[in-house]
Design a protein around this motif. Sequence first.
Motif, PDB file in Angstrom:
ATOM      1  N   ILE A  95      -2.695  -1.495  -8.038  1.00 32.11           N
ATOM      2  CA  ILE A  95      -1.944  -2.271  -7.017  1.00 32.11           C
ATOM      3  C   ILE A  95      -1.051  -3.361  -8.009  1.00 32.11           C
ATOM      4  O   ILE A  95       0.206  -3.610  -7.484  1.00 32.11           O
ATOM      5  CB  ILE A  95      -2.821  -3.138  -6.063  1.00 32.11           C
ATOM      6  N   LEU A 120      -8.442   0.078  -9.560  1.00 35.13           N
ATOM      7  CA  LEU A 120      -7.650  -0.002  -8.413  1.00 35.13           C
ATOM      8  C   LEU A 120      -6.705  -1.364  -8.333  1.00 35.13           C
ATOM      9  O   LEU A 120      -5.635  -1.429  -7.988  1.00 35.13           O
ATOM     10  CB  LEU A 120      -8.537  -0.057  -6.822  1.00 35.13           C
ATOM     11  N   ASP A 121      -7.561  -2.327  -8.790  1.00 39.57           N
ATOM     12  CA  ASP A 121      -6.760  -3.584  -8.790  1.00 39.57           C
ATOM     13  C   ASP A 121      -5.510  -3.410  -9.809  1.00 39.57           C
ATOM     14  O   ASP A 121      -4.696  -4.018  -9.556  1.00 39.57           O
ATOM     15  CB  ASP A 121      -7.997  -4.659  -9.084  1.00 39.57           C
ATOM     16  N   SER A 174       0.984  -0.882  -0.057  1.00 38.38           N
ATOM     17  CA  SER A 174       0.118  -0.026   0.119  1.00 38.38           C
ATOM     18  C   SER A 174       0.800   1.153   0.060  1.00 38.38           C
ATOM     19  O   SER A 174       0.597   2.192  -0.628  1.00 38.38           O
ATOM     20  CB  SER A 174      -0.806   0.009   1.268  1.00 38.38           C
ATOM     21  N   SER A 208      -4.921  -4.518   1.446  1.00 35.87           N
ATOM     22  CA  SER A 208      -4.328  -3.397   0.682  1.00 35.87           C
ATOM     23  C   SER A 208      -5.553  -2.478   0.007  1.00 35.87           C
ATOM     24  O   SER A 208      -5.546  -0.891  -0.027  1.00 35.87           O
ATOM     25  CB  SER A 208      -3.290  -3.628  -0.296  1.00 35.87           C
ATOM     26  N   LYS A 209      -6.407  -3.314  -0.492  1.00 38.39           N
ATOM     27  CA  LYS A 209      -7.551  -2.432  -1.343  1.00 38.39           C
ATOM     28  C   LYS A 209      -8.394  -1.785  -0.485  1.00 38.39           C
ATOM     29  O   LYS A 209      -8.917  -0.369  -0.572  1.00 38.39           O
ATOM     30  CB  LYS A 209      -8.362  -3.587  -2.114  1.00 38.39           C
ATOM     31  N   VAL A 266     -15.401  -3.350  -3.015  1.00 36.31           N
ATOM     32  CA  VAL A 266     -14.133  -3.467  -3.107  1.00 36.31           C
ATOM     33  C   VAL A 266     -13.636  -4.405  -4.449  1.00 36.31           C
ATOM     34  O   VAL A 266     -12.949  -3.981  -5.277  1.00 36.31           O
ATOM     35  CB  VAL A 266     -13.300  -4.129  -2.239  1.00 36.31           C
ATOM     36  N   ALA A 289      -8.426   2.236  -0.850  1.00 29.79           N
ATOM     37  CA  ALA A 289      -9.913   2.819  -0.990  1.00 29.79           C
ATOM     38  C   ALA A 289     -10.285   3.795   0.031  1.00 29.79           C
ATOM     39  O   ALA A 289     -10.760   4.979  -0.244  1.00 29.79           O
ATOM     40  CB  ALA A 289     -10.674   1.660  -1.234  1.00 29.79           C
ATOM     41  N   THR A 326       2.281   2.054  -3.458  1.00 29.41           N
ATOM     42  CA  THR A 326       1.100   2.467  -4.402  1.00 29.41           C
ATOM     43  C   THR A 326       0.892   3.737  -3.888  1.00 29.41           C
ATOM     44  O   THR A 326       0.665   4.536  -5.184  1.00 29.41           O
ATOM     45  CB  THR A 326      -0.058   1.361  -4.120  1.00 29.41           C
ATOM     46  N   MET A 333      -4.211  -8.763  -0.697  1.00 26.52           N
ATOM     47  CA  MET A 333      -4.852  -7.745  -1.874  1.00 26.52           C
ATOM     48  C   MET A 333      -6.032  -7.089  -1.179  1.00 26.52           C
ATOM     49  O   MET A 333      -6.203  -5.936  -1.313  1.00 26.52           O
ATOM     50  CB  MET A 333      -5.188  -8.613  -2.840  1.00 26.52           C
TER      51      MET A 333
END
Length: 507
Positions: free
Chosen positions: A367, A363-364, A320, A461-462, A357, A466, A323, A458
Amino acid sequence: MALLIALGLLLSIILLYCVYSKWMFQHWARKGVPQLNPRLFFGDTLPLVRGQALRDFHLGLYQNFKSTGAKCVGIYNTHKPELVPIDINLLKDILVKDYSSFSSHGVFYHENNVLTSHVFNMEGQPWKDRRTKLTPIFTSAKMKQMFDTVASKSPGLVRLVGLSADANKPADIKEILSRFTTDVISGAAFGLECKSLYEPDNMLRSIGKEAFEPNALKLYIEYLFHRKFLGTIGYQTFSSRIVSYFTKVVNETIQYREKNNVQRNDFMQLMLQLKQHGSLMKEDGSVDVKKTETYLTDQEILSECFVIFLAGHETSSSTSTFTLFALSQHQDIQEKVRNEINEVLERHDGKLCYDAVMEMEYLDKVIRESLRKYPTVPVIPRRCTKDYKIKNTNTVIDKGTRLYIPVIGVHLDPEYYPDPERFDPERFSPENKATRPDIAWMPFGEGPRQCLGMRFGMLQSKVALASLLHKFRFTLSKAMKPPFIADAGTLVYMFKQDVLLDATRVN
Ligand code: HEM
């Protein structure tokens, strides 16, 4: 006289070692594998001893030898030969097709050393059995069940970044995100209400930091001596503070939950189901799959809680962090991903739920691109578990040889990613993905030993990204100046300097 004899003996041992090393240093040349220029006592590790980061060492090695067309390159750690595969087909053979010859990470573990005896370190049949037991607790359905545990920590994360934003001070984003993942993982692994987002000196945060600080002496001891010998003499990888704290916390949690029949949506709950029923349960309380021999013991639960904690928090917080670091330098991409987050949240009445999400496709991609350019595990270890002949060559990799999978080299290889330093999430569009081998993206490893917690990593992190991008715009703080060099003092890839970002509220 005695002193002279001792001195003579010592000199003879050193001389013998020198002769032996000289002979060993021809190991790869004898096999027709290109090699570097090893030095006595160090082999090829002198740059690492002098402070070069593992990431940079392996990137340089990959780039130098890739241009010569070599399939692999031989290196020496002290006098011991090790191998770095470079050719993409060879990498696929090692990780996927012929993984049974490379099914070990080659990391120290011993049953007497309880915090090391977990799925990451284990090898052979015991690893296979443990992996089979644990795989069902990491499915998408289980991640969905655990979503609220993860999302419940995001208000604390947003609050902490908000404090920096309102005070016009740069946010130390890696530290903040590490506190977030510490709280998430300890909630998800053992149901602990860890509040490191509110208490900087929290015990689990400090244990997490300590466990990740590489200890050169211990790494050498574990490298040089046989694991059975170290286990027998009672050698411990982690300090008694870590061992006793973890053992106490996990054992108390197991006892409390069993006594009070506590049910929660977390890894501990699933492991307790395996302990009690040898299988996971459906929501209606019936057994999920046909009963098989997949019982977990208390000791196994303790080891696995520890690896979930260890493998799960630094990797995800670094992901994260990188990113946000990349987005701070690409405001157009940041704006695009924020628009997507806002649109999706609007469709879900402003609620960050699991389905929302999962709908955040851009967003995917962002990352994934971040994990390509900044793989938090830049080099993955393997150990050859039976002699292996490299296809279309006469080279045999001997049983016991250590290998290093150069994730960072592949991820920055212009053959698979043109202009590799450019941050471009569109590399992960279906059309662009189809132009390169699948294995050219492996931040979670590949094959049967691939990361078990990939979905959870994942997901957390999302959730973090977000929540933050919905509320804040990030720019690079003036205090953060290039060059951004990899820290040689951490096992997970991170910069030497703190990642300081200026956050401004957007909503
Ligand atoms: C973005 C975050 C993460 C990254 C980049 C990452 C990366 C990796 C990598 C590179 C490996 C070695 C794979 C191989 O040898 O082929 C691994 C193994 C593993 N990871 Fe992760 N990981 C992440 C998050 C997590 C999380 C959240 C958990 C637990 C909840 C976890 C648990 C594990 C375990 C148990 C293994 C050992 C699997 C085995 O040896 O069978 N990881 N991870």
